[in-house]
Design a protein around this motif. Structure first.
Motif, PDB file in Angstrom:
ATOM      1  N   PHE C 121       0.825  -1.215   0.000  1.00 11.86           N
ATOM      2  CA  PHE C 121       0.000   0.000   0.000  1.00 11.86           C
ATOM      3  C   PHE C 121       0.855   1.258   0.000  1.00 11.86           C
ATOM      4  CE2 PHE C 121      -3.331  -2.638   2.311  1.00 11.86           C
ATOM      5  CZ  PHE C 121      -3.941  -2.971   1.120  1.00 11.86           C
ATOM      6  N   LEU C 122       2.085   1.152   0.479  1.00 10.01           N
ATOM      7  CA  LEU C 122       2.937   2.333   0.504  1.00 10.01           C
ATOM      8  C   LEU C 122       3.311   2.738  -0.913  1.00 10.01           C
ATOM      9  CD1 LEU C 122       5.229   1.485   3.519  1.00 10.01           C
ATOM     10  CD2 LEU C 122       3.062   2.698   3.480  1.00 10.01           C
ATOM     11  N   PHE C 123       3.225   1.799  -1.825  1.00 11.98           N
ATOM     12  CA  PHE C 123       3.561   2.116  -3.211  1.00 11.98           C
ATOM     13  C   PHE C 123       2.330   2.517  -3.995  1.00 11.98           C
ATOM     14  CE2 PHE C 123       7.019  -0.640  -1.872  1.00 11.98           C
ATOM     15  CZ  PHE C 123       8.101   0.143  -2.225  1.00 11.98           C
ATOM     16  N   SER C 124       1.219   1.884  -3.700  1.00 16.78           N
ATOM     17  CA  SER C 124       0.026   2.212  -4.458  1.00 16.78           C
ATOM     18  C   SER C 124      -1.201   1.880  -3.643  1.00 16.78           C
ATOM     19  CB  SER C 124       0.005   1.405  -5.754  1.00 16.78           C
ATOM     20  OG  SER C 124      -1.278   1.473  -6.313  1.00 16.78           O
ATOM     21  N   ILE C 129      -5.058  -2.836  -6.830  1.00 17.58           N
ATOM     22  CA  ILE C 129      -4.067  -3.316  -5.870  1.00 17.58           C
ATOM     23  C   ILE C 129      -4.749  -3.659  -4.551  1.00 17.58           C
ATOM     24  CG2 ILE C 129      -2.210  -2.473  -4.364  1.00 17.58           C
ATOM     25  CD1 ILE C 129      -1.139  -3.389  -6.972  1.00 17.58           C
ATOM     26  N   THR C 130      -5.716  -2.837  -4.179  1.00 19.78           N
ATOM     27  CA  THR C 130      -6.425  -3.102  -2.926  1.00 19.78           C
ATOM     28  C   THR C 130      -7.178  -4.421  -2.999  1.00 19.78           C
ATOM     29  OG1 THR C 130      -6.690  -0.741  -2.744  1.00 19.78           O
ATOM     30  CG2 THR C 130      -7.984  -2.092  -1.271  1.00 19.78           C
ATOM     31  N   LEU C 131      -7.879  -4.626  -4.118  1.00 12.30           N
ATOM     32  CA  LEU C 131      -8.618  -5.882  -4.272  1.00 12.30           C
ATOM     33  C   LEU C 131      -7.653  -7.060  -4.207  1.00 12.30           C
ATOM     34  CD1 LEU C 131     -11.236  -4.955  -7.002  1.00 12.30           C
ATOM     35  CD2 LEU C 131     -11.588  -5.292  -4.564  1.00 12.30           C
ATOM     36  N   TYR C 132      -6.524  -6.902  -4.880  1.00  7.10           N
ATOM     37  CA  TYR C 132      -5.544  -7.981  -4.874  1.00  7.10           C
ATOM     38  C   TYR C 132      -5.025  -8.229  -3.454  1.00  7.10           C
ATOM     39  CZ  TYR C 132      -1.584 -10.811  -6.131  1.00  7.10           C
ATOM     40  OH  TYR C 132      -0.692 -11.840  -6.226  1.00  7.10           O
ATOM     41  N   SER C 133      -4.840  -7.130  -2.711  1.00  8.23           N
ATOM     42  CA  SER C 133      -4.338  -7.290  -1.345  1.00  8.23           C
ATOM     43  C   SER C 133      -5.356  -7.988  -0.467  1.00  8.23           C
ATOM     44  CB  SER C 133      -3.979  -5.934  -0.759  1.00  8.23           C
ATOM     45  OG  SER C 133      -2.925  -5.373  -1.496  1.00  8.23           O
ATOM     46  N   PRO C 313       3.966  20.472   1.984  1.00  5.53           N
ATOM     47  CA  PRO C 313       5.260  20.450   2.682  1.00  5.53           C
ATOM     48  C   PRO C 313       6.054  19.176   2.400  1.00  5.53           C
ATOM     49  CG  PRO C 313       3.424  20.274   4.241  1.00  5.53           C
ATOM     50  CD  PRO C 313       2.826  20.528   2.907  1.00  5.53           C
ATOM     51  N   ALA C 314       5.326  18.051   2.144  1.00  6.47           N
ATOM     52  CA  ALA C 314       6.037  16.792   1.898  1.00  6.47           C
ATOM     53  C   ALA C 314       5.759  16.353   0.463  1.00  6.47           C
ATOM     54  CB  ALA C 314       5.558  15.723   2.868  1.00  6.47           C
ATOM     55  N   PRO C 315       6.702  15.673  -0.136  1.00 12.25           N
ATOM     56  CA  PRO C 315       6.451  15.152  -1.483  1.00 12.25           C
ATOM     57  C   PRO C 315       5.262  14.187  -1.450  1.00 12.25           C
ATOM     58  CG  PRO C 315       8.755  14.888  -0.863  1.00 12.25           C
ATOM     59  CD  PRO C 315       8.038  15.340   0.349  1.00 12.25           C
ATOM     60  N   LEU C 316       4.526  14.126  -2.523  1.00 16.11           N
ATOM     61  CA  LEU C 316       3.334  13.281  -2.555  1.00 16.11           C
ATOM     62  C   LEU C 316       3.735  11.840  -2.853  1.00 16.11           C
ATOM     63  CD1 LEU C 316       0.886  15.577  -4.539  1.00 16.11           C
ATOM     64  CD2 LEU C 316       1.501  15.614  -2.130  1.00 16.11           C
ATOM     65  N   GLU C 317       3.839  11.063  -1.786  1.00 18.80           N
ATOM     66  CA  GLU C 317       4.250   9.667  -1.951  1.00 18.80           C
ATOM     67  C   GLU C 317       3.097   8.811  -2.467  1.00 18.80           C
ATOM     68  OE1 GLU C 317       7.123   8.358  -1.692  1.00 18.80           O
ATOM     69  OE2 GLU C 317       8.217  10.067  -0.886  1.00 18.80           O
ATOM     70  N   THR C 318       1.899   9.165  -2.077  1.00 22.56           N
ATOM     71  CA  THR C 318       0.737   8.414  -2.562  1.00 22.56           C
ATOM     72  C   THR C 318      -0.297   9.425  -3.024  1.00 22.56           C
ATOM     73  OG1 THR C 318      -0.215   8.423  -0.372  1.00 22.56           O
ATOM     74  CG2 THR C 318       1.092   6.500  -0.957  1.00 22.56           C
ATOM     75  N   GLU C 319      -1.453   8.935  -3.349  1.00 21.66           N
ATOM     76  CA  GLU C 319      -2.527   9.822  -3.768  1.00 21.66           C
ATOM     77  C   GLU C 319      -2.762  10.873  -2.694  1.00 21.66           C
ATOM     78  OE1 GLU C 319      -2.535   6.582  -3.769  1.00 21.66           O
ATOM     79  OE2 GLU C 319      -3.388   5.775  -5.618  1.00 21.66           O
ATOM     80  N   VAL C 531     -11.618   6.616   0.542  1.00 24.23           N
ATOM     81  CA  VAL C 531     -10.718   5.763   1.315  1.00 24.23           C
ATOM     82  C   VAL C 531      -9.317   6.335   1.358  1.00 24.23           C
ATOM     83  CG1 VAL C 531      -9.758   3.466   1.517  1.00 24.23           C
ATOM     84  CG2 VAL C 531     -12.113   3.772   0.777  1.00 24.23           C
ATOM     85  N   VAL C 532      -8.777   6.562   0.171  1.00 27.61           N
ATOM     86  CA  VAL C 532      -7.386   6.996   0.128  1.00 27.61           C
ATOM     87  C   VAL C 532      -7.237   8.393   0.692  1.00 27.61           C
ATOM     88  CG1 VAL C 532      -5.472   7.422  -1.401  1.00 27.61           C
ATOM     89  CG2 VAL C 532      -7.010   5.530  -1.844  1.00 27.61           C
ATOM     90  N   GLY C 533      -8.212   9.249   0.357  1.00 27.40           N
ATOM     91  CA  GLY C 533      -8.063  10.644   0.743  1.00 27.40           C
ATOM     92  C   GLY C 533      -8.705  10.962   2.071  1.00 27.40           C
ATOM     93  N   PHE C 534      -9.187   9.933   2.760  1.00 30.92           N
ATOM     94  CA  PHE C 534      -9.866  10.182   4.032  1.00 30.92           C
ATOM     95  C   PHE C 534      -8.874  10.743   5.027  1.00 30.92           C
ATOM     96  CE2 PHE C 534     -11.648   8.821   8.109  1.00 30.92           C
ATOM     97  CZ  PHE C 534     -12.937   9.295   7.974  1.00 30.92           C
ATOM     98  N   ASP C 535      -9.155  11.938   5.521  1.00 32.40           N
ATOM     99  CA  ASP C 535      -8.214  12.541   6.458  1.00 32.40           C
ATOM    100  C   ASP C 535      -8.973  13.072   7.661  1.00 32.40           C
ATOM    101  OD1 ASP C 535      -9.526  14.697   5.494  1.00 32.40           O
ATOM    102  OD2 ASP C 535      -7.840  15.495   4.358  1.00 32.40           O
TER     103      ASP C 535
END
Lengths: 334, 309, 674
Positions: C121-124, C129-133, C313-319, C531-535
């Motif tokens: 998940f840290l990569f994508s 990918i989620t379904l596969y995981s 402030p931080a590089p965007l590692e994920t979405e 899901v991904v953007g839930f903050d």
């Protein structure tokens, strides 16, 4: 310094003993001994296993990873596994719940031998039970499934030592199925006792053999048990016992002779070993019981207050040995 | 229709001699039709010999009787080679076992060595004497009798050997009515009925066998059989459960029983009918259980559900 | 060995399956030799299982571990960073598998397996990918279950079913935790991914860069407007500002290039209703964010740079999801500081003399900056300039001269670059802006999908009283590019996505495929936004809208209530569970019949055959004699006579269902018959 330590040590051990005692009493109250026990919530204990704690640590690491990478799916997976842990509690509990453990029998044994304890695990509902682990302290262990059968017999072996009734203690029934994260267990006291015979002790000769025949000798009569020798053929002898092979070689016709011990009744008497200690007497008697049984000869037993008429056979032997084992011991007291 | 008719005739014929014992006669016939050996266990004078003799007559079988005693040697049953000094050769003198129906009377009186010689011959259908194998006549049945009361100087058959007998029957005391009839017959001198006439010949025996082989055992019935067998292996009352051989024996007898009642399929009643005779002597109660094999069979019949789940 | 420590064969097989399933999504990031280690590990372990080989000795294990480290170092050149760490983890996973002999080894292995799921998940956090995981988690859980099924040497469907059921039972609680668990910031800095081959804008631009980006059909970001979607031609997604030109390369100002006094931009006087929208960016591993100028971020944690860009402030590692409001027509930076004016008019001291001269001449002719801009655009429009993805190579030191006066073929960056050069040559403050222009509207969920091929470069000119004004020289050359997009603009040339023949975007003409693509994209958007953007902000909004003011009490109630809501039914289903092995329907109906008889007080004992039962009950209830006989007869025929068929069963079922005895009626009828 040293004495202080030992005092502390002693104190600690007495505390431990007190705790164990209290726990034992509490367990006894909660799970009284019985012939058969059905596991329900009063009896089942459940706690995360060592693996479960390790799993918890792994979850913590995952959570830290999720927090540090601010990765929502990592959060999701961590929470999924955490709740899986919770759900597993129910499944692990269900794996033990509803089982009936029944004491079947304990095999009698001689001191130093392993006695076989037979218990039966039954399920009440048609649910599959896996990886049920059973063990008495000090016994062999067993792992059984209840999948295709409704009940399964479990044999556990345990060394026995003292003559009399042997009680194996509390039986541990444990399961970590399905995930191994939780340990679900119970200690049940089954009403199951193994008979321990006296230790057989050989004596070269049976002193003052008491038999029904007046002369007291082990009379030998003609029978067909063991080949004994030849004698000349006499009229009236069975042709079937004639030694035809010798006759064919040109010898005179001879008759084969067989011996058997006569129907005699040996009395194994307490007084035969007068002057010895109780245990020693019993041990010698035990030895002779086995000796006569092997030769399929009849024997009876006379102990103070006990008389068993001479007979032969498995049941008879067991009866006699039981009397020897329990001589001077109340029934099923420890 | 034919089979039942034949059986009924035979039962009636034997029943004329052994009064009031129809169920046992029927079971004994069932045992013989299923090609099994029979063990009769009862006190002396209950008609064991009468029954076996009558069975032999009804089926038209050659018949011999051996009284087992403690000095009986295997050779006394199987036969012996005797040296003939005239032509300087051994000739085989066949023992009484070379017959179609052998009555082994009081089998527990003889030594285990002689017992096992007979049992081996029963199991294999042949006899080996001095290295030479000789087949026994066909059909070959053994009806052995045993005194159930333990007396001194007897050697009860071990449990493992009991398995070789397809059925074990107890005749028991006759019904008062039958006994009264017996007295009256003796009084009138009519007891001396000679051998019962032959009712079933070889051809008919073969026909019965074919009929048995055609009997259908359904899935449901086999399920019930399996439940029965499983129960003997799982319940704590049983020290020794039914062996696979015992289970097969049950099925064979139930099929024969069904054929004897002109049915093309086995019903649970058939199994229950033959259960005591087939199973009781094969079951050993566990140490704590008070009852014997018959009590176990009773338990089995009551506790195992006929209907599956 | 202790019976509890044995690893059943069944479990070994599930572990092998999970092993390969877990490593599969990482393959593209791993050196080939790691995969070889996996094959060797499985072969070795299987040979051990078959008794051919033995477990590796201690020194062999040490040697393998050390060479694992060395191998990773050799392949990545480092041991820190996310990729080498994960590769190390995966190698350890394979090596641990070789020495799997006891159950406790299996636990370590499988828990490591769960962790490997997380590293993916840290990569994508892609939907697929989620379904596969999810599948991977299921496999690992199945292996864990199989580990506790001793003596099961064959694959058992029940194993995977139980694992699936348990995971499903865990899902509701997982969701509660997911939405309720407070989101903190990172506890410490974590190893970052190495900046490998990510398509996207870079922080410098030389001629040809944007053109090469146009070959990619990857999604750059998705935008959801709160209201109407503005005209496509006005969608200039401003991301980077290039103020410095050195050796034909445009680049932005670094943090230390800007004096402290200029760090904070002058506040913009906003007025009117802003455009509100939400952007979900794909991972770029860069800091800058995109928005419609002038944009202010509504999400916490987004910074504003001195040239009015939004920066993370931080590089965007994920979405990454952020909310923006934009005022597209407010003047920006009406007063230009001296430093800023100097910076935005600076040119290299030498080069492109002809362009400089041309610019100065034209400025002199125009009379005002505004007219000068217009004249330059007119020049692009009226003279024979070509907008093309294949401009041909420029060489030498006077490339702008070469492009502007000789080849006259170029892509947006050529025009923007030349335009700004001319402005600066004439002393007008100007700079190159890079970002994306346009986007595809997904009609299914009204999102704007911006692809990499929408990459664009344009210019900003500072004019008196107007502040910074956006000028797009490309629109003067090829108005189609701005109004319709790159595909139409390149239709005659046929160069659109020439390098990506398999991209689904090339098949937009096929309605079915296009529909599928848009549907999947909508799904991805929903996935990313929920899901991904839930903050923490979304979390707060959600909880607030559901429960109003959030207090500890509500929090605790929510947790406990939801747990009870889920666990109680699970417990009931477990403990009330009836037979899992259903009997034959025939017996089921017969039992139904028996139950009805029991209602009359006539209970069949287990050992009673149907025939015996019928006889007994018929004596008790002669009134029902016929029915009892009928039912029993049917049962006996079906169950024992080997005539079991569907029609017979149906008849039997009917007979049983119709049989509704009633004690009173039974007795009454009995009386009547008497």
């Amino acid at each position: 310094m040293d004495s202080v330590q030992t005092t502390v040590e002693r104190h600690r051990s007495s505390v431990r003993k007190w705790v164990r005692n209290r726990f034992g009493k509490w367990v006894n109250r909660r799970i009284p001994p019985a012939r058969e026990v059905t596991l329900d919530q009063r009896r089942i204990f459940i706690f995360p296993s060592r693996t479960g704690l390790f799993f918890g640590c792994s979850l913590l690491v995952m959570l830290v990873a999720a927090i540090n990478f601010e990765n929502n799916l990592s959060y999701a997976l961590t929470f999924l596994l955490a709740t899986l842990f919770v759900v597993a509690t129910l499944h692990t509990y269900a794996n033990l719940s509803g089982l009936t453990i029944r004491a079947v029998r304990a095999q009698a044994a001689f001191p130093g031998q392993q006695s076989e304890f037979l218990v039966m695990v039954e399920r009440s509902k048609q649910r599959d039970h896996y990886a049920l682990y059973l063990k008495w302290p000090g016994s062999s262990e067993a792992m059984v499934n209840l999948v295709d059968e409704d009940s399964v017999k479990v044999q556990l072996h345990m060394p026995v030592d003292k003559r009399g009734w042997f009680h194996p203690g509390r039986l541990l029934v444990e399961s970590t199925y399905p995930l191994g994260l939780l340990r679900c267990w119970t200690w049940i006291d089954l009403d199951l006792y193994a008979l321990v015979y006296p230790r057989p002790l050989s004596s070269a000769e049976l002193p003052g053999l008491a038999t029904d025949t007046p002369d007291g000798a082990a009379a030998m009569v003609m029978g067909n048990d063991d080949f004994y020798g030849f004698r000349d053929y006499r009229k009236g002898d069975s042709l079937r016992q004639a030694h035809w092979k010798g006759f064919a070689k040109g010898q005179a016709l001879q008759t084969k002779q067989y011996t058997a011990y006569a129907d005699r009744s040996v009395w194994l008497d307490w007084e035969l070993f007068a002057g010895m200690g109780v245990e020693q007497r019993l041990s010698h008697l035990c030895y002779w019981v086995l000796a006569f049984d092997e030769r399929r000869e009849e024997y009876g037993l006379r102990l103070p207050g006990v008389t068993i008429a001479p007979a032969v056979g498995e049941k008879h032997r067991e009866q006699v040995l039981k009397e020897l084992a329990l001589f001077g011991i109340g029934d099923k007291s420890r | 229709m034919q089979v039942q008719g034949l059986v009924d005739g035979a039962v009636k014929e034997v029943g004329n001699i052994l009064l009031g014992k129809e169920p046992q006669i029927r079971l004994a016939l069932c045992c013989l039709f299923a090609r099994g050996h029979l063990l009769l266990e009862d006190l002396p004078g209950m008609g064991k010999t009468t029954l076996s003799h009558a069975l032999a007559s009804v089926l038209g079988l050659s018949w011999k009787r051996v009284q087992f005693t403690s000095d009986l040697l295997p050779a006394d049953i199987l036969g012996v080679s005797v040296f003939d000094s005239n032509d300087a050769s051994f000739t085989f003198h066949p023992g009484p076992i070379f017959t179609q129906l052998l009555l082994a009377d009081e089998i527990n009186r003889t030594t285990p060595r002689t017992q096992s010689a007979l049992l081996e011959a029963m199991a294999e259908g042949q006899v080996t004497v001095e290295g030479e194998t000789r087949p026994l006549p066909q059909p070959f049945f053994v009806i052995a009798t045993q005194n159930p009361v333990h007396q001194s100087g007897t050697y009860p058959l071990p449990e493992s050997q009991l398995d070789r007998f397809l059925m074990r029957l107890e005749l028991g005391y006759p019904h008062p009515q039958a006994e009264r009839q017996m007295f009256e017959r003796r009084h009138s001198g009519a007891m001396e009925i000679s051998n019962p006439r032959q009712c079933i010949d070889m051809e008919q025996l073969e026909m019965i066998r074919i009929a048995v082989s055609k009997v259908h055992a359904s899935e449901n019935l086999l399920d019930y059989l399996q439940r029965l067998v499983a129960h003997t292996r799982q319940s704590p009352e049983f020290e020794v459960g039914l062996s696979p051989r015992g289970a097969l024996a049950l099925l064979d007898c139930a099929k024969t029983w069904a054929a004897m009642h002109n049915r093309g399929h086995v019903v649970p009643e058939d199994l229950q009918a033959v259960l005591p005779a087939v199973a009781a002597h094969r079951l050993v109660p566990s140490g704590d259980y008070a009852g014997d094999g018959d009590a176990l069979v009773d338990l089995l019949r009551r506790e195992v559900d006929v209907i599956g789940r | 060995m202790n019976v509890q420590q044995q690893v059943p064969r069944n479990a070994l097989m599930w572990i092998i399956i999970s092993l390969f399933a877990l490593v599969a999504p990482h393959v593209s990031r791993l050196p080939v030799w790691v995969l070889a280690v996996y094959v060797v590990a499985v072969v070795w372990r299987l040979q051990v299982h078959r008794g051919r080989w033995s477990f590796p000795g201690r020194w062999v294990k040490v040697a393998m571990t050390v060479s694992g480290f060395i191998g990773i170092y050799a392949s990545y050149g480092t041991l820190v960073g996310l990729e080498p760490t994960v590769a190390l983890l995966l190698t350890a996973f394979a090596l641990k598998f070789i020495e799997l002999s006891q159950r406790k080894d299996a636990y370590v292995l499988l828990f490591l397996g769960y962790f490997i799921c997380i590293t993916e998940f840290l990569f994508s956090q892609d939907l697929l990918i989620t379904l596969y995981s999810v599948l991977n988690v299921l496999l690992v859980t199945t292996a864990l279950v199989a580990l506790h099924q001793p003596g099961q040497n064959q694959f058992n469907r029940g194993t995977i079913r139980l694992a699936g059921v348990m995971l499903l039972q865990a899902v509701p609680l997982m969701l509660v935790l997911f939405f309720v668990f407070p989101r903190f910031g990172p506890l410490w800095t974590v190893p970052l991914k190495s900046h490998t081959a990510k398509t996207g804008m870079s922080d410098f631009m030389k001629p040809g860069d944007v053109a090469s980006l146009s070959q990619s059909a990857d999604v750059a970001f998705r935008v959801k407007f709160d209201g109407e979607i503005p005209e496509k031609s006005s969608l200039y997604w401003r991301g980077l500002v290039f103020s410095r030109l050195e050796q034909d390369v445009w680049s932005g100002l670094g943090y230390y290039d800007v004096p402290l006094s200029e760090q904070r931009p002058e506040p913009v006087a906003t007025s009117g209703r802003p455009l509100r929208y939400t952007v979900i960016m794909e991972s770029t591993q860069q800091n800058w964010l995109y928005g419609l100028h002038y944009a202010e971020a509504r999400s916490a944690g987004v910074l504003q740079s001195s040239d009015y860009r939004m920066v993370s402030p931080a590089p965007l590692e994920t979405e990454y999801m952020y909310r923006v409001q934009s005022w597209t027509d407010v003047p920006v930076e009406l007063e230009l500081s001296d430093w800023r004016r100097r910076t935005e008019t600076k040119l290299p001291p030498q080069g492109n003399p002809r362009t400089r001269k041309l610019a100065r001449d034209m400025r002199a002719q125009a009379g005002s900056d505004e007219l000068f801009v217009q004249q330059v655009l007119d020049k692009f429009n009226l003279e024979e300039y070509v907008y093309t993805l294949r401009p041909g190579a420029l060489s030498g030191s006077n490339r702008i001269d070469q492009f502007l006066l000789e080849t006259r073929r170029g892509f947006c960056e050529h025009y923007a670059s030349a335009f700004v050069f001319m402005m600066r040559a004439a002393g007008v403050p100007a700079r190159v802006v890079a970002g994306y222009q346009g986007g595809e509207v997904n009609p299914l969920n009204r999102t704007v999908i911006v692809h990499q091929f929408d990459a664009h470069a344009w210019a900003e000119v500072w004019l008196e009283n107007q502040g910074w004004v956006r000028v797009d020289p490309t629109s003067a050359v090829s108005p189609l590019r701005i109004q319709m997009g790159l595909e139409e603009a390149m239709a005659s040339e046929g160069s659109f996505l020439a390098a990506a023949p398999l991209s689904p975007l090339r098949y937009r003409g096929i309605p079915l495929l296009n529909q599928l693509r848009l549907r999947y994209d909508a799904l991805t958007y929903r996935w990313q936004s929920w899901v991904v953007g839930f903050d923490s902000e979304q979390q707060f909004d959600l909880l607030h809208s559901m429960f109003g003011e959030i207090s500890t009490r509500i929090f605790a109630t929510l947790l406990l209530g939801s747990w009870a809501l889920v666990l109680v039914p699970v417990a009931i289903s477990l403990f009330m569970k009836r037979d899992t092995h259903p009997g034959s329907p025939l017996d089921k109906y017969y039992r139904m019949f028996c139950e009805r008889m029991a209602g009359l007080g006539l209970v069949r004992v287990p050992g009673e055959t149907p025939g015996q039962f019928a006889q007994r009950t018929m004596a008790e209830l002669p009134a029902f004699g016929e029915q009892l006989q009928h039912i029993t007869g049917l049962y006996n025929t079906l169950a024992y006579a080997g005539e079991m068929d569907k029609a017979g069963l149906a008849q039997f079922a009917r007979a049983v269902k119709r049989f509704k005895p009633n004690r009173r009626r039974a007795l009454v009828e009995e009386d009547n018959t008497i």
